[in-house]
Design a protein around this motif. Structure first.
Motif, PDB file in Angstrom:
ATOM      1  N   SER A  24     -16.553  41.741 -10.229  1.00 29.33           N
ATOM      2  CA  SER A  24     -17.645  40.963 -10.827  1.00 29.33           C
ATOM      3  C   SER A  24     -18.980  41.648 -10.584  1.00 29.33           C
ATOM      4  CB  SER A  24     -17.677  39.546 -10.238  1.00 29.33           C
ATOM      5  OG  SER A  24     -16.463  38.872 -10.482  1.00 29.33           O
ATOM      6  N   ALA A  25     -19.173  42.136  -9.361  1.00 28.42           N
ATOM      7  CA  ALA A  25     -20.413  42.855  -9.035  1.00 28.42           C
ATOM      8  C   ALA A  25     -20.548  44.118  -9.885  1.00 28.42           C
ATOM      9  CB  ALA A  25     -20.440  43.208  -7.554  1.00 28.42           C
ATOM     10  N   LYS A  40     -26.860  55.328  -8.099  1.00 29.38           N
ATOM     11  CA  LYS A  40     -25.590  54.600  -8.117  1.00 29.38           C
ATOM     12  C   LYS A  40     -24.944  54.555  -6.728  1.00 29.38           C
ATOM     13  CE  LYS A  40     -24.619  55.639 -12.963  1.00 29.38           C
ATOM     14  NZ  LYS A  40     -23.705  56.296 -13.920  1.00 29.38           N
ATOM     15  N   LYS A  41     -25.021  55.668  -6.000  1.00 25.69           N
ATOM     16  CA  LYS A  41     -24.416  55.707  -4.667  1.00 25.69           C
ATOM     17  C   LYS A  41     -25.133  54.758  -3.707  1.00 25.69           C
ATOM     18  CE  LYS A  41     -22.533  60.404  -4.888  1.00 25.69           C
ATOM     19  NZ  LYS A  41     -22.559  61.759  -4.282  1.00 25.69           N
ATOM     20  N   PHE A  45     -23.644  51.421  -1.942  1.00 30.01           N
ATOM     21  CA  PHE A  45     -23.674  51.261  -0.484  1.00 30.01           C
ATOM     22  C   PHE A  45     -24.296  49.922  -0.087  1.00 30.01           C
ATOM     23  CE2 PHE A  45     -25.988  51.678   3.551  1.00 30.01           C
ATOM     24  CZ  PHE A  45     -24.940  52.017   4.401  1.00 30.01           C
ATOM     25  N   ILE A  46     -25.404  49.561  -0.736  1.00 31.48           N
ATOM     26  CA  ILE A  46     -26.073  48.289  -0.423  1.00 31.48           C
ATOM     27  C   ILE A  46     -25.150  47.110  -0.718  1.00 31.48           C
ATOM     28  CG2 ILE A  46     -27.986  46.769  -1.078  1.00 31.48           C
ATOM     29  CD1 ILE A  46     -29.643  49.283  -1.632  1.00 31.48           C
ATOM     30  N   CYS A  47     -24.506  47.157  -1.883  1.00 30.65           N
ATOM     31  CA  CYS A  47     -23.628  46.038  -2.273  1.00 30.65           C
ATOM     32  C   CYS A  47     -22.424  45.926  -1.353  1.00 30.65           C
ATOM     33  CB  CYS A  47     -23.176  46.212  -3.718  1.00 30.65           C
ATOM     34  SG  CYS A  47     -24.507  46.052  -4.931  1.00 30.65           S
ATOM     35  N   LEU A  48     -21.788  47.057  -1.061  1.00 27.73           N
ATOM     36  CA  LEU A  48     -20.609  47.015  -0.197  1.00 27.73           C
ATOM     37  C   LEU A  48     -20.958  46.581   1.221  1.00 27.73           C
ATOM     38  CD1 LEU A  48     -18.765  50.259  -1.357  1.00 27.73           C
ATOM     39  CD2 LEU A  48     -18.151  47.891  -1.872  1.00 27.73           C
ATOM     40  N   ALA A  49     -22.160  46.954   1.677  1.00 22.78           N
ATOM     41  CA  ALA A  49     -22.586  46.571   3.025  1.00 22.78           C
ATOM     42  C   ALA A  49     -22.741  45.058   3.157  1.00 22.78           C
ATOM     43  CB  ALA A  49     -23.905  47.264   3.371  1.00 22.78           C
ATOM     44  N   LEU A  83     -29.503  39.688  -4.118  1.00 20.32           N
ATOM     45  CA  LEU A  83     -29.088  41.060  -3.826  1.00 20.32           C
ATOM     46  C   LEU A  83     -29.074  41.890  -5.108  1.00 20.32           C
ATOM     47  CD1 LEU A  83     -27.816  43.291  -2.024  1.00 20.32           C
ATOM     48  CD2 LEU A  83     -25.587  42.273  -2.557  1.00 20.32           C
ATOM     49  N   TYR A  84     -28.528  41.297  -6.154  1.00 20.61           N
ATOM     50  CA  TYR A  84     -28.481  41.975  -7.457  1.00 20.61           C
ATOM     51  C   TYR A  84     -29.885  42.215  -8.011  1.00 20.61           C
ATOM     52  CZ  TYR A  84     -27.655  42.398 -12.512  1.00 20.61           C
ATOM     53  OH  TYR A  84     -27.661  42.803 -13.826  1.00 20.61           O
ATOM     54  N   TYR A  85     -30.742  41.213  -7.894  1.00 18.23           N
ATOM     55  CA  TYR A  85     -32.081  41.291  -8.499  1.00 18.23           C
ATOM     56  C   TYR A  85     -32.946  42.364  -7.840  1.00 18.23           C
ATOM     57  CZ  TYR A  85     -36.602  39.777 -10.307  1.00 18.23           C
ATOM     58  OH  TYR A  85     -37.831  39.727 -10.921  1.00 18.23           O
ATOM     59  N   ILE A  86     -32.800  42.571  -6.533  1.00 19.74           N
ATOM     60  CA  ILE A  86     -33.635  43.570  -5.858  1.00 19.74           C
ATOM     61  C   ILE A  86     -33.152  44.994  -6.104  1.00 19.74           C
ATOM     62  CG2 ILE A  86     -34.303  41.946  -4.052  1.00 19.74           C
ATOM     63  CD1 ILE A  86     -32.319  43.345  -2.188  1.00 19.74           C
TER      64      ILE A  86
END
Length: 324
Positions: A24-25, A40-41, A45-49, A83-86
């Protein structure tokens, strides 16, 4: 020992259900691939963290307190949105539209899974196989949505800058999302009859097709709106160029008159020079210079389109009494 083994099984089932977050993310970033704030990397990293610890902690909470996964996942959606918006360079209207749209579509994977499963030990924990099925359906939705999200949706994100229209798209997304959450099969006795799973799956398939149709209509409406804007811009530009053309035509007429008057002015200046009347010569030259500047067409730049635009608004300013 049996209870510990059951807890491990429940934990794995809950963890597998949390994995729906990852596809979904990923879907949320397809339409804004050209408006990402970071690489992208770094974004991954931010999302997975954030998502990986959330999945393990959420699965543990569901196991310990014997609670439904949605009681953890749904409130987390608010945190995930920020998280997505930033991590993107789009306004909040577009971000909300994309995010809620993805959530609405992905909620159908949960519905299709729940249509054919029964909660484990009445704890509303679906079996591990069903959790993996849900993750598989979620990934399938991502694969199917990849091309339209990267093409049509990305095109709308890049070109449609009307926040009000994007806010309108939240209505169907929220309606379908809340509907799917509200009708999560709680009546498992009825759902697991021979007839109900098929009927429920068919109903959800029709609702999914309806939601996709709404998004397609929105895309078509967006293209019409953008085309209308382009036509208005072209019409206004043509009007300015037409105005500039008439101004040039009038300038040519005035130039012709000035050439005729120039012969008379030369004769007058010659007569005044023979008389030695320097004062009147100066006055005559000043008046002639003023007359020339009055009919002189300004050339603002070498670009004809911009020159027409500046000339159009300059005349509007003059008529309004604004000094330029």
């Amino acid at each position: 020992k049996g209870g510990c083994l059951l807890d491990k099984f429940i934990w794995l089932s809950a963890l597998a259900q949390f994995f729906i977050i990852f596809p979904s993310a990923l879907s949320c970033y397809f339409p804004i691939k050209n408006q990402m704030k970071y690489t992208k990397k770094r974004t991954a990293f931010i999302c997975l963290a954030v998502l990986i610890p959330n999945s393990f902690i959420g699965a543990s909470v569901c196991t310990v307190f014997k609670t439904d996964i949605n009681s953890i996942l749904i409130p987390s959606l608010i945190v995930f949105f920020f998280l997505y918006y930033i991590t993107v360079n789009i306004d909040i209207a577009k971000a909300l539209a994309v995010y809620t749209g993805v959530c609405a579509v992905q909620s159908f994977s949960l519905q299709f899974t729940y249509a054919f499963c029964q909660p484990l030990a009445h704890l509303e924990i679906v079996p591990l196989q069903q959790s993996l099925l849900q993750a598989g359906i979620s990934c399938l939705i991502v694969i199917i949505a990849f091309y339209p999200a990267c093409k049509q949706s990305a095109w709308m994100i890049s070109h449609l800058d009307v926040p009000k229209i994007w806010y309108y798209t939240l209505v169907p997304s929220f309606v379908f999302l809340f509907f799917n959450l509200a009708v999560l099969p709680g009546f498992y006795t009825a759902i697991n009859t021979e007839e109900f799973p098929l009927l429920f799956a068919m109903m959800e398939s029709c609702l999914l097709m309806l939601l996709i149709s709404i998004y397609i209509l929105f895309y078509q409406g967006a293209t019409i709106i953008l085309e209308h804007y382009k036509l208005n811009e072209r019409s206004q530009l043509l009007e300015m160029q037409s105005h500039q053309y008439h101004a040039l035509k009038e300038h040519m007429k005035q130039t012709s008159r000035l050439r005729h008057d120039f012969r008379h002015s030369v004769h007058v200046l010659s007569s005044l020079a023979n008389q030695g009347d320097i004062e009147n010569i100066k006055k005559h030259l000043d008046g002639y210079e003023l007359q020339l500047s009055e009919y002189m067409l300004r050339d603002y730049c070498a670009d004809a389109t911009l020159n027409a635009l500046f000339g159009y608004y300059h005349e509007m300013a003059v008529l309004a009494g604004i000094k330029t």
